[in-house]
Design an enzyme around this catalytic site. Structure first.
Site, PDB file in Angstrom:
ATOM      1  N   GLU A  75      17.245   0.830  -1.962  1.00  0.00           N
ATOM      2  CA  GLU A  75      18.105  -0.032  -2.793  1.00  0.00           C
ATOM      3  C   GLU A  75      18.653   0.724  -3.998  1.00  0.00           C
ATOM      4  O   GLU A  75      19.845   0.655  -4.308  1.00  0.00           O
ATOM      5  CB  GLU A  75      17.305  -1.245  -3.314  1.00  0.00           C
ATOM      6  CG  GLU A  75      16.766  -2.162  -2.240  1.00  0.00           C
ATOM      7  CD  GLU A  75      15.365  -1.784  -1.760  1.00  0.00           C
ATOM      8  OE1 GLU A  75      15.072  -0.577  -1.644  1.00  0.00           O
ATOM      9  OE2 GLU A  75      14.575  -2.699  -1.510  1.00  0.00           O
ATOM     10  N   CYS A 112      10.928  -3.670  -4.208  1.00  0.00           N
ATOM     11  CA  CYS A 112       9.926  -3.452  -5.257  1.00  0.00           C
ATOM     12  C   CYS A 112      10.467  -3.925  -6.604  1.00  0.00           C
ATOM     13  O   CYS A 112      11.674  -4.155  -6.774  1.00  0.00           O
ATOM     14  CB  CYS A 112       9.528  -1.978  -5.313  1.00  0.00           C
ATOM     15  SG  CYS A 112      10.728  -0.930  -6.146  1.00  0.00           S
TER      16      CYS A 112
HETATM   17  N1  THU Z   1      10.763   1.437  -0.285  1.00  0.00           N
HETATM   18  C1  THU Z   1      12.093   1.158  -0.363  1.00  0.00           C
HETATM   19  O1  THU Z   1      12.938   1.983  -0.020  1.00  0.00           O
HETATM   20  N2  THU Z   1      12.453  -0.056  -0.822  1.00  0.00           N
HETATM   21  C2  THU Z   1      11.583  -1.020  -1.223  1.00  0.00           C
HETATM   22  O2  THU Z   1      12.024  -2.053  -1.697  1.00  0.00           O
HETATM   23  C3  THU Z   1      10.148  -0.827  -1.076  1.00  0.00           C
HETATM   24  C4  THU Z   1       9.712   0.523  -0.676  1.00  0.00           C
HETATM   25  C5  THU Z   1      10.365   2.757   0.196  1.00  0.00           C
HETATM   26  C6  THU Z   1       9.733   3.647  -0.813  1.00  0.00           C
HETATM   27  C7  THU Z   1       8.915   4.565   0.060  1.00  0.00           C
HETATM   28  O3  THU Z   1       9.764   5.601   0.524  1.00  0.00           O
HETATM   29  C8  THU Z   1       8.531   3.710   1.247  1.00  0.00           C
HETATM   30  O4  THU Z   1       9.415   2.594   1.226  1.00  0.00           O
HETATM   31  C9  THU Z   1       7.103   3.220   1.222  1.00  0.00           C
HETATM   32  O5  THU Z   1       6.810   2.597   0.029  1.00  0.00           O
END
Ligand code: THU
Length: 160
Positions: A75, A112
């Site tokens: 994101e 997140c």
């Molecule tokens: N991740 C995202 O790209 N977006 C989110 O909203 C949550 C987590 C990614 C970060 C990391 O590369 C992987 O997912 C595991 O946490």
């Protein structure tokens, strides 16, 4: 003392087929965007597709690094790209899809907190609601503004 409650409204779709064509396209773009995921450490591949107010659709994916905190979520990757390359063009809708390897999560993976905070900033900057679509294979959620996934937004450095 007053007890208060914050409620949120959102729409749950059984599949993208129930969505309006523009949103269906954005769902497809978020799923495609997962191909750009660089996630050798978590193996969790996240794609994000952002529609700008002028109709431009941009894609991003999570990028990891051996020094873990140096990586970035899908994101923020696409939002910062848009902020840097399309300054002044409001964000309309952001769609997100995540899952292990080639799989997409059954229930929508939720962004997140740090990504929600960044969404909130661009929404405030452009003065229009940023819609959020969270994609799962069982259901797809649509929220009509960032406030719905981030209540009590931190958006002021002033003490009131
Ligand atoms: N991740 C995202 O790209 N977006 C989110 O909203 C949550 C987590 C990614 C970060 C990391 O590369 C992987 O997912 C595991 O946490």
């Amino acid at each position: 003392m007053t007890e208060k409650r914050i409620t949120i409204d959102y729409v749950a779709y059984a599949s993208a087929d129930e969505m309006e064509p523009r949103d269906r396209e954005l769902v497809a773009a978020a799923l495609e965007a997962r191909q750009g995921s660089y996630s050798p450490y978590s193996k969790f591949r996240v794609g994000a597709a952002l529609r700008l107010a002028d109709g431009t659709v941009l894609k991003g994916a999570n990028q990891e690094n051996i020094a873990y905190p140096s990586g970035l979520c899908a994101e923020r990757t696409v939002m910062f790209y848009a902020g840097a390359n399309y300054p002044g063009i409001p964000f309309d809708t952001l769609a997100v899809a995540g899952g292990n390897g080639d799989e997409v999560c059954e229930m929508p993976a939720a962004p997140c907190g740090a990504c929600r905070q960044v969404m909130a900033e661009y929404q405030k900057l452009y003065g229009q609601p940023l819609k959020i679509i969270l994609i799962g294979t069982q259901t797809i959620y649509k929220f009509s503004r960032v406030d719905d996934i981030l209540p009590l937004i931190f958006d002021s450095l002033k003490v009131e």
